[in-house]
Scaffold this active site. Structure first.
Site, PDB file in Angstrom:
ATOM      1  N   SER A   1       0.992  -1.219   0.205  1.00  0.00           N
ATOM      2  CA  SER A   1       0.338   0.051  -0.015  1.00  0.00           C
ATOM      3  C   SER A   1       1.035   1.271  -0.060  1.00  0.00           C
ATOM      4  CB  SER A   1      -0.847   0.092   1.260  1.00  0.00           C
ATOM      5  OG  SER A   1      -1.344   1.222   1.564  1.00  0.00           O
TER       6      SER A   1
ATOM      7  N   TYR B   1      -1.987  -1.524  10.984  1.00  0.00           N
ATOM      8  CA  TYR B   1      -2.246  -1.963   9.682  1.00  0.00           C
ATOM      9  C   TYR B   1      -1.086  -1.487   8.719  1.00  0.00           C
ATOM     10  CZ  TYR B   1      -3.766  -1.028   4.705  1.00  0.00           C
ATOM     11  OH  TYR B   1      -3.713  -1.210   3.436  1.00  0.00           O
TER      12      TYR B   1
ATOM     13  N   LYS C   1       2.065  -3.935   6.614  1.00  0.00           N
ATOM     14  CA  LYS C   1       2.359  -3.627   5.121  1.00  0.00           C
ATOM     15  C   LYS C   1       3.728  -3.305   5.137  1.00  0.00           C
ATOM     16  CE  LYS C   1      -1.532  -4.336   3.067  1.00  0.00           C
ATOM     17  NZ  LYS C   1      -1.888  -5.628   2.634  1.00  0.00           N
TER      18      LYS C   1
HETATM   19  N1  UFG Z   1     -13.361  10.466   3.614  1.00  0.00           N
HETATM   20  C1  UFG Z   1     -14.510  11.216   4.257  1.00  0.00           C
HETATM   21  N2  UFG Z   1     -15.505  10.645   4.737  1.00  0.00           N
HETATM   22  C2  UFG Z   1     -15.528   9.245   4.668  1.00  0.00           C
HETATM   23  C3  UFG Z   1     -14.387   8.429   4.450  1.00  0.00           C
HETATM   24  C4  UFG Z   1     -13.222   8.827   3.819  1.00  0.00           C
HETATM   25  O1  UFG Z   1     -14.392  12.502   4.151  1.00  0.00           O
HETATM   26  O2  UFG Z   1     -16.565   8.682   5.266  1.00  0.00           O
HETATM   27  C5  UFG Z   1     -12.055  10.998   3.073  1.00  0.00           C
HETATM   28  C6  UFG Z   1     -10.710  11.129   3.914  1.00  0.00           C
HETATM   29  O3  UFG Z   1     -10.732  11.823   4.809  1.00  0.00           O
HETATM   30  C7  UFG Z   1      -9.679  10.975   2.683  1.00  0.00           C
HETATM   31  C8  UFG Z   1     -10.475  10.287   1.644  1.00  0.00           C
HETATM   32  O4  UFG Z   1     -11.797  10.601   1.984  1.00  0.00           O
HETATM   33  O5  UFG Z   1      -9.339  12.332   2.571  1.00  0.00           O
HETATM   34  C9  UFG Z   1     -10.079   8.980   1.230  1.00  0.00           C
HETATM   35  O6  UFG Z   1     -10.329   8.301   2.400  1.00  0.00           O
HETATM   36  P1  UFG Z   1     -10.177   6.627   2.585  1.00  0.00           P
HETATM   37  O7  UFG Z   1     -10.550   6.358   4.009  1.00  0.00           O
HETATM   38  O8  UFG Z   1     -11.249   6.182   1.406  1.00  0.00           O
HETATM   39  O9  UFG Z   1      -9.000   6.267   2.023  1.00  0.00           O
HETATM   40  P2  UFG Z   1      -7.382   6.597   2.800  1.00  0.00           P
HETATM   41  O10 UFG Z   1      -6.795   7.506   1.751  1.00  0.00           O
HETATM   42  O11 UFG Z   1      -7.598   7.095   4.194  1.00  0.00           O
HETATM   43  O12 UFG Z   1      -6.654   5.138   2.941  1.00  0.00           O
HETATM   44  C10 UFG Z   1      -6.798   4.399   1.773  1.00  0.00           C
HETATM   45  C11 UFG Z   1      -6.766   2.743   2.120  1.00  0.00           C
HETATM   46  C12 UFG Z   1      -5.645   2.743   3.248  1.00  0.00           C
HETATM   47  C13 UFG Z   1      -4.257   2.573   2.392  1.00  0.00           C
HETATM   48  C14 UFG Z   1      -4.327   4.196   2.040  1.00  0.00           C
HETATM   49  C15 UFG Z   1      -3.161   4.141   1.083  1.00  0.00           C
HETATM   50  O13 UFG Z   1      -8.048   2.825   2.911  1.00  0.00           O
HETATM   51  O14 UFG Z   1      -5.890   1.015   3.408  1.00  0.00           O
HETATM   52  O15 UFG Z   1      -5.248   4.506   1.328  1.00  0.00           O
HETATM   53  O16 UFG Z   1      -2.861   5.217   0.842  1.00  0.00           O
HETATM   54  F1  UFG Z   1      -3.337   2.536   3.386  1.00  0.00           F
END
Ligand code: UFG
Length: 334
Positions: A124, A149, A153
């Site tokens: 990741s 998590y 990785k």
């Molecule tokens: N977000 C919201 N509301 C939500 C969920 C997410 O506003 O309900 C925002 C987050 O703040 C972020 C974006 O949407 O700005 C993406 O969030 P995600 O949770 O979808 O994904 P992340 O980028 O936080 O994390 C993902 C994977 C991880 C991995 C990471 C690697 O979930 O497993 O990318 O870059 F490690």
């Protein structure tokens, strides 16, 4: 070539299995159904015309895994199986370290014993930590990860590097994914999160279907074009195709440690995603701006030029495709 795919009934695993089968690979799946369903096997058959052999087993059950290697001549492995919820990993770190690390070590031990020394690991972008630049290239190296998590990785990457150093007959691919979303265009396979989703697209899907009232947008004061977090979303089918290319690379180039970023190289904000989803699917997504989620970064996206140069792989599908295909899958679930 016969490929063993751990976690092959899961979201990224199942899309990769489809691409492997369509490229002539003989696929065997190990999955413990922790975050997947057995009927994915039938869906894979509906799409490809071929039913992969599936073992419902857990990587922690070393004896059973060894039996699979005894029964089948395996040439190479793609290892997806692992827990992946960032928030849960902070609450239950031992569960994550035990499952992800011990499961991987069991698998590697058995591979070594049966002289199967080709593996692709599902890593990741989280392994970069917070490098201080938005565009992540492989040359940055691993940074300081911020949750159990992410630590698993990073640790597994380290374990695989050490293994390669100890015995450079191994061919090891470390694939660092950015934010995989979308679904197969047939709508038969996709991401089916259990309970309240943690990630953005699964959450949007539940708002679109009326299961959840509104999306919580975690902060609008980030240093980005509209204040909401920017990420690199990649269509899961592009990702599946990338695995086939990576496997071909391992087969062609022989022993080595190969590290690639898999992203679209484009950054989209939370609101970009919401607006595109609304436009493509003609559905209104209610949202509220709430507090930032701890640990989230402003903006990052992939430099995937190494994968393009060395694998001939590039993400092709657009954000519109991702939004359309995600919803197409979700609609079929009712
Ligand atoms: N977000 C919201 N509301 C939500 C969920 C997410 O506003 O309900 C925002 C987050 O703040 C972020 C974006 O949407 O700005 C993406 O969030 P995600 O949770 O979808 O994904 P992340 O980028 O936080 O994390 C993902 C994977 C991880 C991995 C990471 C690697 O979930 O497993 O990318 O870059 F490690």
């Amino acid at each position: 070539m016969r490929v063993l795919v751990t976690g092959g009934l899961g979201f990224i695993g199942s899309h990769t299995v489809v691409e492997l089968i369509q490229n002539g690979y003989d696929v065997i799946i190990i999955d413990n159904l922790y975050n997947s369903e057995l009927d994915v096997k039938d869906k894979i058959k509906d799409i490809t015309g071929i039913e992969p052999k599936v073992y419902i087993k857990d990587l922690l059950d070393k004896k059973e895994i060894e039996n699979i290697f005894k029964e089948n001549k395996i040439d190479e492995v793609i290892h997806f199986a692992g827990y992946k919820a960032v928030g849960e990993s902070c609450k239950e770190p031992l569960k994550y370290y035990n499952n992800n690390l011990v499961g991987t070590i069991n698998l590697l031990d058995i591979m070594k014993k049966y002289n199967v020394k080709k593996i692709i690991f599902s890593s990741s972008a989280t392994v970069y930590g917070n490098p201080g630049v938005p565009k992540y290239s492989e040359s940055l190296g691993r940074g300081k990860t911020t949750n159990p998590y992410g630590n698993t990785k990073s640790m597994i990457e380290q374990i695989l590097e050490d293994l390669y150093k100890s015995d450079n007959i191994w061919s090891i691919g470390l694939l660092r994914y950015f934010n995989p979303i979308g679904a197969h265009e047939s709508g038969l396979i996709g991401e089916k999160p259990v309970g309240i989703p943690n990630n953005l697209m699964p959450y949007i899907l539940k708002v679109a279907s009326g299961e959840l009232e509104y999306l919580r947008v975690f902060g609008n004061d980030y240093n980005t074009h509209d204040g909401t977090g920017v990420r690199d979303y990649i269509h899961v089918v592009d990702l599946g195709k990338g695995h086939v290319k990576a496997l071909e690379k391992l087969e062609k180039s022989g022993p080595g440690l190969y590290i690639y970023n898999f992203g679209s190289e484009k950054g989209y904000s939370v609101l970009d995603l919401v607006k595109t989803f609304e436009k493509v699917n003609n559905i209104n997504i209610n949202y509220k701006i709430v507090e930032r989620r701890p640990g989230d970064l402003d903006e990052y996206y992939a430099d995937s030029s190494k994968a393009e140069k060395e694998l001939g792989w590039k993400a092709e599908k657009t954000l519109e495709d991702m939004c359309r295909d995600s919803w197409n899958f979700m609609k079929k679930q009712k």
